[in-house]
Design a protein around this motif. Structure first.
Motif, PDB file in Angstrom:
ATOM      1  N   PRO A   1       0.820  -1.211   0.000  1.00 14.73           N
ATOM      2  CA  PRO A   1       0.000   0.000   0.000  1.00 14.73           C
ATOM      3  C   PRO A   1       0.856   1.264   0.000  1.00 14.73           C
ATOM      4  O   PRO A   1       2.076   1.194   0.168  1.00 14.73           O
ATOM      5  CB  PRO A   1      -0.799  -0.123   1.305  1.00 14.73           C
ATOM      6  N   VAL A   2       0.188   2.403  -0.153  1.00 11.88           N
ATOM      7  CA  VAL A   2       0.915   3.676  -0.263  1.00 11.88           C
ATOM      8  C   VAL A   2       1.490   4.127   1.077  1.00 11.88           C
ATOM      9  O   VAL A   2       2.299   5.058   1.116  1.00 11.88           O
ATOM     10  CB  VAL A   2      -0.002   4.788  -0.835  1.00 11.88           C
ATOM     11  N   THR A   3       1.081   3.482   2.170  1.00 12.03           N
ATOM     12  CA  THR A   3       1.599   3.886   3.484  1.00 12.03           C
ATOM     13  C   THR A   3       3.027   3.396   3.722  1.00 12.03           C
ATOM     14  O   THR A   3       3.782   4.030   4.456  1.00 12.03           O
ATOM     15  CB  THR A   3       0.682   3.339   4.598  1.00 12.03           C
ATOM     16  N   THR A   4       3.435   2.282   3.101  1.00 15.87           N
ATOM     17  CA  THR A   4       4.789   1.767   3.361  1.00 15.87           C
ATOM     18  C   THR A   4       5.884   2.720   2.859  1.00 15.87           C
ATOM     19  O   THR A   4       6.908   2.872   3.532  1.00 15.87           O
ATOM     20  CB  THR A   4       4.980   0.357   2.767  1.00 15.87           C
ATOM     21  N   PRO A   5       5.730   3.385   1.691  1.00 10.35           N
ATOM     22  CA  PRO A   5       6.746   4.359   1.300  1.00 10.35           C
ATOM     23  C   PRO A   5       6.890   5.513   2.296  1.00 10.35           C
ATOM     24  O   PRO A   5       7.985   6.050   2.471  1.00 10.35           O
ATOM     25  CB  PRO A   5       6.263   4.871  -0.056  1.00 10.35           C
ATOM     26  N   VAL A   6       5.769   5.879   2.946  1.00 15.12           N
ATOM     27  CA  VAL A   6       5.832   6.947   3.969  1.00 15.12           C
ATOM     28  C   VAL A   6       6.687   6.475   5.141  1.00 15.12           C
ATOM     29  O   VAL A   6       7.569   7.199   5.620  1.00 15.12           O
ATOM     30  CB  VAL A   6       4.406   7.322   4.452  1.00 15.12           C
ATOM     31  N   ILE A   7       6.439   5.240   5.607  1.00 13.34           N
ATOM     32  CA  ILE A   7       7.239   4.673   6.699  1.00 13.34           C
ATOM     33  C   ILE A   7       8.708   4.648   6.294  1.00 13.34           C
ATOM     34  O   ILE A   7       9.596   5.053   7.063  1.00 13.34           O
ATOM     35  CB  ILE A   7       6.768   3.245   7.043  1.00 13.34           C
ATOM     36  N   GLY A   8       8.976   4.197   5.080  1.00 16.88           N
ATOM     37  CA  GLY A   8      10.352   4.092   4.599  1.00 16.88           C
ATOM     38  C   GLY A   8      11.065   5.428   4.568  1.00 16.88           C
ATOM     39  O   GLY A   8      12.220   5.537   4.999  1.00 16.88           O
ATOM     40  N   TRP A   9      10.371   6.447   4.068  1.00 17.10           N
ATOM     41  CA  TRP A   9      11.001   7.772   3.974  1.00 17.10           C
ATOM     42  C   TRP A   9      11.300   8.328   5.369  1.00 17.10           C
ATOM     43  O   TRP A   9      12.397   8.836   5.621  1.00 17.10           O
ATOM     44  CB  TRP A   9      10.094   8.722   3.191  1.00 17.10           C
ATOM     45  N   ILE A  10      10.329   8.213   6.291  1.00 15.03           N
ATOM     46  CA  ILE A  10      10.547   8.725   7.656  1.00 15.03           C
ATOM     47  C   ILE A  10      11.726   8.003   8.309  1.00 15.03           C
ATOM     48  O   ILE A  10      12.618   8.641   8.897  1.00 15.03           O
ATOM     49  CB  ILE A  10       9.263   8.555   8.513  1.00 15.03           C
ATOM     50  N   LEU A  11      11.763   6.673   8.190  1.00 14.75           N
ATOM     51  CA  LEU A  11      12.847   5.920   8.828  1.00 14.75           C
ATOM     52  C   LEU A  11      14.187   6.183   8.159  1.00 14.75           C
ATOM     53  O   LEU A  11      15.235   6.163   8.820  1.00 14.75           O
ATOM     54  CB  LEU A  11      12.538   4.423   8.822  1.00 14.75           C
TER      55      LEU A  11
ATOM     56  N   LYS B   1      -0.130  13.111  -5.367  1.00 11.56           N
ATOM     57  CA  LYS B   1       0.890  14.132  -5.050  1.00 11.56           C
ATOM     58  C   LYS B   1       1.888  13.598  -4.035  1.00 11.56           C
ATOM     59  O   LYS B   1       3.099  13.830  -4.145  1.00 11.56           O
ATOM     60  CB  LYS B   1       0.211  15.408  -4.509  1.00 11.56           C
ATOM     61  N   MET B   2       1.380  12.888  -3.020  1.00 18.13           N
ATOM     62  CA  MET B   2       2.254  12.325  -2.002  1.00 18.13           C
ATOM     63  C   MET B   2       3.216  11.318  -2.626  1.00 18.13           C
ATOM     64  O   MET B   2       4.423  11.336  -2.372  1.00 18.13           O
ATOM     65  CB  MET B   2       1.420  11.649  -0.916  1.00 18.13           C
ATOM     66  N   MET B   3       2.689  10.406  -3.474  1.00 15.84           N
ATOM     67  CA  MET B   3       3.536   9.389  -4.088  1.00 15.84           C
ATOM     68  C   MET B   3       4.577  10.022  -5.012  1.00 15.84           C
ATOM     69  O   MET B   3       5.745   9.618  -5.014  1.00 15.84           O
ATOM     70  CB  MET B   3       2.688   8.370  -4.862  1.00 15.84           C
ATOM     71  N   HIS B   4       4.181  11.021  -5.778  1.00 10.11           N
ATOM     72  CA  HIS B   4       5.141  11.682  -6.684  1.00 10.11           C
ATOM     73  C   HIS B   4       6.239  12.384  -5.897  1.00 10.11           C
ATOM     74  O   HIS B   4       7.400  12.413  -6.321  1.00 10.11           O
ATOM     75  CB  HIS B   4       4.405  12.648  -7.613  1.00 10.11           C
ATOM     76  N   SER B   5       5.865  12.935  -4.746  1.00  4.02           N
ATOM     77  CA  SER B   5       6.867  13.546  -3.869  1.00  4.02           C
ATOM     78  C   SER B   5       7.850  12.490  -3.356  1.00  4.02           C
ATOM     79  O   SER B   5       9.067  12.716  -3.314  1.00  4.02           O
ATOM     80  CB  SER B   5       6.169  14.234  -2.693  1.00  4.02           C
TER      81      SER B   5
END
Length: 407
Positions: free
Chosen positions: A118-128, A165-169
């Motif tokens: 899902p799109v939430t895992t890239p968010v976790i990855g970027w933060i970590l 927009k979030m994914m492209h960022s």
């Protein structure tokens, strides 16, 4: 190969769950076998049926080591894939529980590799990657939310525009992007990502699909005298399996042709309802089967069928199961007019395809295979050789590791 790396893979889905999750599990095992320190941050298993295995129940955090890979499991709201709304809540719960539990994982990492969807895992990855000061590799197995919009699982809305927009960022923030198909790579480049920043690493297939026999599956299910047409996989919204049932309806005068659906999903009840309403005796649904037995089912079949909803994004889609189908040495009939999957079948020896709104075309190909007008055994053997030479999973895993080392 380069220096030994410390790699943290973030993926919500991981074995013992089913489906495309095998891709990352086998890649992780390969990375570890090459003397890299590999960890995985994932969810408590529950996909696709929403049932948590007993040993994981009631756990907010669970650590285990499998095949030399450290696996850290974090709480997620269990949800069957029949309930997409509940699954979306599960994505959010994993986002927060994974971030909290990430602090239990000690040490530094050279690479943080986040796999989407899902799109939430890239968010976790970027933060970590920021917290751990690590390079950030983003793996895209399916374009989201674009894919869900085109398949009709999500409506075009302000919400999906914000997700894009979030994914492209996140694409721009990644050190490198790994895509699972050539079609995804083309879409990313079209969206403005430099071609030097994207590498296609296909899923390939494990050796268990390339060797062995059918292990008595036909006898076990009473299919010895049947011409077996098999669909194995998710009975979900991306697949036009109604067309397969319509083809079965057209072939009721051929009592030895038998259609088997192995799997579960959102559409199962509706598909079973179609079979009941038509009074079909030439179809059966056998539910989820253990991963270990899937190669046996494939090799026991006379024909393997896949049928995807025909939307623009399908042209760049290559279902992981298609590698498994082809490796089994059986003829494959693919439901889609064109695209990456049909081109690969053509390259491997020849593509048998049908428009997904024309069940009569599917019926016609099945009959030609049954009568020997198309040599299914020869075609299947060509598919098998093509996969063995070009798409063994260890070949793609080696290329993946080179991408990681060069990032």
């Amino acid at each position: 190969m380069g220096k030994n790396m410390k790699i943290l893979i973030i993926t919500q889905h991981f074995p013992p769950e089913r489906g495309a999750v095998r891709r990352l599990a086998e890649f992780a095992r390969f990375f570890a076998s090459e003397d890299n320190d590999v960890s995985v941050l994932t969810a408590i298993p529950n996909y696709p049926d929403g049932i948590v295995p007993e040993e994981y129940r009631g756990k907010f955090f669970f650590h285990e080591i499998v095949d030399g890979v450290d696996i850290y499991r974090s709480y997620v709201l269990p949800a069957s894939n029949r309930y997409p709304g509940k699954r979306m809540i599960g994505f959010i719960t994993f986002l927060f529980s994974a971030l909290i539990n990430s602090f239990r994982i000690k040490g530094d990492f050279d690479i943080i590799l986040a796999s989407s969807p899902p799109v939430t895992t890239p968010v976790i990855g970027w933060i970590l990657s920021k917290i751990r000061k690590a390079k950030y590799i983003l793996e895209i197995r399916d374009l989201q939310p674009e894919s869900s919009e085109e398949f009709g699982n999500l409506r075009h809305s302000m919400f999906t525009r914000l997700l894009k927009k979030m994914m492209h960022s996140l694409y721009r923030k990644a050190t490198h992007i790994v895509s699972a198909t050539d079609g995804i790579t083309k879409n990313l480049i079209k969206a403005g990502i430099p071609s030097t920043k994207v590498t296609t690493i296909k899923s390939g297939v494990g050796s268990e699909f390339l060797i062995g026999d059918s292990n008595g599956i036909r006898k076990k299910f009473g299919w010895e005298n049947k011409f077996l047409v098999l669909y194995a996989g998710t009975l979900g919204w991306a697949h036009t399996l109604e067309t397969v049932i319509e083809a079965a309806r057209q072939l009721v005068d051929q009592p030895d042709i038998y259609f088997v659906f192995a799997g579960d999903g959102q559409k199962r009840q509706a598909l079973e309802g179609m079979v009941r309403d038509y009074g079909l005796k030439n179809c059966c649904f056998i539910g989820l089967q253990s991963l270990e037995t899937i190669p046996y089912f494939l090799r026991a079949s006379d024909v393997l069928v896949e049928s995807l909803k025909e939307v623009p994004i399908t042209k760049g889609t290559f279902p992981c199961k298609l590698f498994e189908y082809m490796a089994s040495g059986r003829p494959v009939i693919f439901g889609s007019r064109d695209g990456e999957a049909v081109q690969e079948l053509e390259k491997a020896g020849g593509a048998l395809w049908f428009p997904t709104d024309q069940p009569e075309k599917l019926s016609e190909i099945i009959l030609k295979l049954k009568r020997g007008e198309i040599d299914g055994n020869q075609l299947g053997a060509q598919y098998h050789e093509h996969i063995k030479n070009h798409h063994r999973r260890e070949l793609w895993a080696d290329r993946y590791l080179k991408v990681i080392n060069n990032s």
